[in-house]
Write a protein that holds these residues in place. Structure first.
Motif, PDB file in Angstrom:
ATOM      1  N   SER A 205     -13.021 -63.856  59.315  1.00 27.37           N
ATOM      2  CA  SER A 205     -12.415 -62.635  58.780  1.00 27.37           C
ATOM      3  C   SER A 205     -13.018 -61.354  59.346  1.00 27.37           C
ATOM      4  CB  SER A 205     -12.539 -62.617  57.249  1.00 27.37           C
ATOM      5  OG  SER A 205     -13.906 -62.668  56.864  1.00 27.37           O
ATOM      6  N   PHE A 206     -13.821 -61.473  60.416  1.00 29.85           N
ATOM      7  CA  PHE A 206     -14.538 -60.298  60.931  1.00 29.85           C
ATOM      8  C   PHE A 206     -13.592 -59.162  61.306  1.00 29.85           C
ATOM      9  CE2 PHE A 206     -16.361 -57.848  64.465  1.00 29.85           C
ATOM     10  CZ  PHE A 206     -17.535 -57.408  63.880  1.00 29.85           C
ATOM     11  N   PHE A 207     -12.531 -59.459  62.041  1.00 29.24           N
ATOM     12  CA  PHE A 207     -11.622 -58.410  62.490  1.00 29.24           C
ATOM     13  C   PHE A 207     -10.658 -57.951  61.391  1.00 29.24           C
ATOM     14  CE2 PHE A 207     -12.648 -60.270  66.742  1.00 29.24           C
ATOM     15  CZ  PHE A 207     -13.200 -59.127  67.286  1.00 29.24           C
ATOM     16  N   SER A 208     -10.778 -58.539  60.196  1.00 26.69           N
ATOM     17  CA  SER A 208      -9.905 -58.161  59.084  1.00 26.69           C
ATOM     18  C   SER A 208     -10.558 -57.180  58.122  1.00 26.69           C
ATOM     19  CB  SER A 208      -9.482 -59.413  58.304  1.00 26.69           C
ATOM     20  OG  SER A 208      -8.761 -60.295  59.128  1.00 26.69           O
TER      21      SER A 208
ATOM     22  N   PHE B 121     -12.141 -64.525  74.447  1.00 29.04           N
ATOM     23  CA  PHE B 121     -12.664 -64.643  73.095  1.00 29.04           C
ATOM     24  C   PHE B 121     -11.538 -64.967  72.124  1.00 29.04           C
ATOM     25  CE2 PHE B 121     -11.413 -60.229  73.500  1.00 29.04           C
ATOM     26  CZ  PHE B 121     -10.880 -59.885  72.272  1.00 29.04           C
ATOM     27  N   SER B 122     -11.891 -65.597  71.035  1.00 30.17           N
ATOM     28  CA  SER B 122     -10.913 -65.902  69.999  1.00 30.17           C
ATOM     29  C   SER B 122     -11.045 -64.880  68.873  1.00 30.17           C
ATOM     30  CB  SER B 122     -11.141 -67.308  69.439  1.00 30.17           C
ATOM     31  OG  SER B 122     -12.355 -67.350  68.711  1.00 30.17           O
ATOM     32  N   GLU B 123     -10.026 -64.810  68.013  1.00 30.74           N
ATOM     33  CA  GLU B 123     -10.074 -63.849  66.912  1.00 30.74           C
ATOM     34  C   GLU B 123     -11.161 -64.213  65.906  1.00 30.74           C
ATOM     35  OE1 GLU B 123      -6.987 -61.171  64.272  1.00 30.74           O
ATOM     36  OE2 GLU B 123      -6.254 -62.831  65.516  1.00 30.74           O
ATOM     37  N   SER B 124     -11.594 -65.465  65.918  1.00 30.16           N
ATOM     38  CA  SER B 124     -12.634 -65.904  64.978  1.00 30.16           C
ATOM     39  C   SER B 124     -14.011 -66.013  65.630  1.00 30.16           C
ATOM     40  CB  SER B 124     -12.246 -67.261  64.382  1.00 30.16           C
ATOM     41  OG  SER B 124     -12.141 -68.246  65.404  1.00 30.16           O
TER      42      SER B 124
ATOM     43  N   LEU C  57     -18.851 -55.886  73.974  1.00 34.38           N
ATOM     44  CA  LEU C  57     -17.481 -56.310  73.679  1.00 34.38           C
ATOM     45  C   LEU C  57     -16.875 -55.443  72.587  1.00 34.38           C
ATOM     46  CD1 LEU C  57     -15.056 -58.134  73.981  1.00 34.38           C
ATOM     47  CD2 LEU C  57     -16.148 -59.779  72.446  1.00 34.38           C
ATOM     48  N   LEU C  58     -17.624 -55.173  71.521  1.00 32.13           N
ATOM     49  CA  LEU C  58     -17.119 -54.318  70.454  1.00 32.13           C
ATOM     50  C   LEU C  58     -16.878 -52.891  70.958  1.00 32.13           C
ATOM     51  CD1 LEU C  58     -19.312 -55.542  67.462  1.00 32.13           C
ATOM     52  CD2 LEU C  58     -16.902 -56.047  67.910  1.00 32.13           C
ATOM     53  N   GLN C  59     -17.742 -52.443  71.846  1.00 30.01           N
ATOM     54  CA  GLN C  59     -17.580 -51.119  72.449  1.00 30.01           C
ATOM     55  C   GLN C  59     -16.288 -51.051  73.249  1.00 30.01           C
ATOM     56  OE1 GLN C  59     -21.399 -49.549  73.760  1.00 30.01           O
ATOM     57  NE2 GLN C  59     -20.405 -48.726  75.592  1.00 30.01           N
ATOM     58  N   ILE C  60     -15.998 -52.106  73.995  1.00 27.38           N
ATOM     59  CA  ILE C  60     -14.764 -52.174  74.787  1.00 27.38           C
ATOM     60  C   ILE C  60     -13.547 -52.180  73.874  1.00 27.38           C
ATOM     61  CG2 ILE C  60     -13.366 -53.703  76.242  1.00 27.38           C
ATOM     62  CD1 ILE C  60     -16.039 -54.502  77.626  1.00 27.38           C
ATOM     63  N   LEU C  61     -13.574 -52.981  72.820  1.00 32.51           N
ATOM     64  CA  LEU C  61     -12.444 -53.045  71.903  1.00 32.51           C
ATOM     65  C   LEU C  61     -12.222 -51.705  71.204  1.00 32.51           C
ATOM     66  CD1 LEU C  61     -13.006 -56.582  70.334  1.00 32.51           C
ATOM     67  CD2 LEU C  61     -11.272 -55.916  72.027  1.00 32.51           C
ATOM     68  N   GLU C  62     -13.310 -51.019  70.878  1.00 33.75           N
ATOM     69  CA  GLU C  62     -13.197 -49.694  70.263  1.00 33.75           C
ATOM     70  C   GLU C  62     -12.563 -48.703  71.238  1.00 33.75           C
ATOM     71  OE1 GLU C  62     -16.007 -46.928  67.478  1.00 33.75           O
ATOM     72  OE2 GLU C  62     -16.894 -47.643  69.348  1.00 33.75           O
ATOM     73  N   GLU C  63     -12.937 -48.785  72.507  1.00 32.56           N
ATOM     74  CA  GLU C  63     -12.346 -47.907  73.520  1.00 32.56           C
ATOM     75  C   GLU C  63     -10.856 -48.192  73.693  1.00 32.56           C
ATOM     76  OE1 GLU C  63     -11.912 -44.918  76.285  1.00 32.56           O
ATOM     77  OE2 GLU C  63     -13.653 -45.323  75.001  1.00 32.56           O
ATOM     78  N   LEU C  64     -10.479 -49.478  73.683  1.00 34.63           N
ATOM     79  CA  LEU C  64      -9.068 -49.835  73.781  1.00 34.63           C
ATOM     80  C   LEU C  64      -8.279 -49.283  72.600  1.00 34.63           C
ATOM     81  CD1 LEU C  64      -9.354 -53.561  74.938  1.00 34.63           C
ATOM     82  CD2 LEU C  64      -8.383 -51.669  76.270  1.00 34.63           C
TER      83      LEU C  64
ATOM     84  N   MET D 111     -12.598 -52.558  60.874  1.00 33.95           N
ATOM     85  CA  MET D 111     -11.996 -53.063  62.109  1.00 33.95           C
ATOM     86  C   MET D 111     -10.486 -52.777  62.206  1.00 33.95           C
ATOM     87  SD  MET D 111     -14.305 -54.590  64.021  1.00 33.95           S
ATOM     88  CE  MET D 111     -15.508 -53.342  63.551  1.00 33.95           C
ATOM     89  N   ASN D 112      -9.952 -51.923  61.342  1.00 35.66           N
ATOM     90  CA  ASN D 112      -8.505 -51.686  61.320  1.00 35.66           C
ATOM     91  C   ASN D 112      -7.961 -51.231  62.675  1.00 35.66           C
ATOM     92  OD1 ASN D 112      -8.210 -52.449  58.684  1.00 35.66           O
ATOM     93  ND2 ASN D 112      -8.111 -50.368  57.849  1.00 35.66           N
ATOM     94  N   ALA D 113      -8.654 -50.298  63.323  1.00 31.94           N
ATOM     95  CA  ALA D 113      -8.179 -49.784  64.609  1.00 31.94           C
ATOM     96  C   ALA D 113      -8.227 -50.868  65.679  1.00 31.94           C
ATOM     97  CB  ALA D 113      -9.008 -48.576  65.037  1.00 31.94           C
ATOM     98  N   ILE D 114      -9.279 -51.670  65.660  1.00 32.77           N
ATOM     99  CA  ILE D 114      -9.397 -52.760  66.628  1.00 32.77           C
ATOM    100  C   ILE D 114      -8.357 -53.838  66.343  1.00 32.77           C
ATOM    101  CG2 ILE D 114     -10.891 -54.666  67.357  1.00 32.77           C
ATOM    102  CD1 ILE D 114     -13.238 -52.730  67.233  1.00 32.77           C
TER     103      ILE D 114
END
Length: 300
Positions: A108-111, A100-103, A158-165, A115-118
């Motif tokens: 700006s989703f991950f900004s 996946f890409s950051e966009s 995917l968001l669940q995985i990123l949150e776990e990471l 989403m600070n922790a991710i």
């Protein structure tokens, strides 16, 4: 085999890609790409190369790579050991890979603040992250679910995985920070060729003329170019590769320190001790003692 820039084959409308590949023998091309990659490998015994990290794994491997980290997996045993047997147990060996890409969810989703922790774990992934423990088991299961599902369920997973990471306790950094930072396409291709040569030959005496020829440069021009891109001399870079390899062998605790010294390419034990301390801050003996202590503590 030259490392390649690998562009994942995106679907026509998919925000990100998920795939599951079955195989008999683990052997991927050494490659890099501009997307994030989450990879779960199920295999009895293999070797992972990522940046300047060279490690073996048993049974499975879960890694999160940021963009442009060169990486590969191989079925070969680690240095000095015989090759593993080929496995064919009804396609029991497989890899699940998410790109996946950051966009992928918008520029700006991950900004956004939520989403600070991710965002922090995305930044860490620029050095590569190995996932262990309970987080590894959870994420591997969610990746299996991603394969089995489509649509919004995949996005949630995917968001669940990123949150776990972002909250995982058993994460290990793989490589030096900024390994591929600020390289244009031409530099990336040239540095890939140089790095491939180093990975295959770092346990031997590397002749400056030969590696300069790989880059189609004169020896003096190569030295200037290599130092400008890596912030290290060729000798310093090779010593880091050797020390990182030695760390893996020390952790396996199968050979003596003297055997490991020669196995990774140093020509005498005093030089090995000196270079190891320069890179790791402690001697090989201290490193092994520390690792044994950690293992004993975890087994209590």
């Amino acid at each position: 085999m030259k490392p390649i820039y690998a562009k994942p084959p995106w679907g026509s409308r998919a925000a990100f890609q998920v795939r599951k590949d079955y195989f008999d023998v683990l052997d991927t091309k050494w490659h890099y790409h501009s997307e994030y990659e989450l990879a779960f490998i199920r295999y009895p015994y293999g070797k992972r190369i990522a940046g300047k990290s060279i490690c073996t794994f048993e049974n499975s491997d879960l890694v999160f790579y940021g963009p442009n980290i060169p990486h590969a997996w191989s079925h070969e045993q680690f240095l000095g050991k015989s090759e593993v047997q080929k496995h064919n147990a009804g396609l029991s060996n497989y890899a699940i890979v998410v790109h996946f890409s950051e966009s992928c969810f918008g520029e700006s989703f991950f900004s956004i603040p939520e989403m600070n922790a991710i965002q922090a774990v995305l930044t860490k992934s620029s050095r590569g992250l190995v996932v262990q423990g309970t987080s590894k088991a959870k994420i591997a299961d969610w990746m299996e679910q991603m394969v089995a599902n489509t649509g919004s369920k995949r996005v949630v997973l995917l968001l669940q995985i990123l949150e776990e990471l972002a909250v995982a306790k058993e994460l290990s950094l793989l490589s030096s920070a900024g390994y591929w930072d600020n390289l244009n396409d031409h530099d990336a291709i040239r540095m890939s060729s140089i790095y491939e040569y180093l990975i295959r030959n770092f346990t031997k005496d590397i002749a400056l003329d030969e590696i300069a020829e790989q880059a189609h440069m004169s020896p003096s021009a190569f030295c200037r170019y290599f130092k400008a891109r890596t912030k290290r001399t060729l000798k310093e870079f090779v010593n880091e590769l050797r020390v990182n390899c030695a760390c893996q062998l020390l952790e396996e605790n199968r050979n003596s320190i003297t055997q490991i010294c020669f196995e990774v390419g140093f020509n005498n034990i005093s030089n090995f001790n000196r270079r190891f301390k320069e890179v790791r801050g402690i001697t090989p003996q201290q490193y092994r003692i520390n690792i044994i202590g950690i293992h004993n503590k975890n087994s209590v």
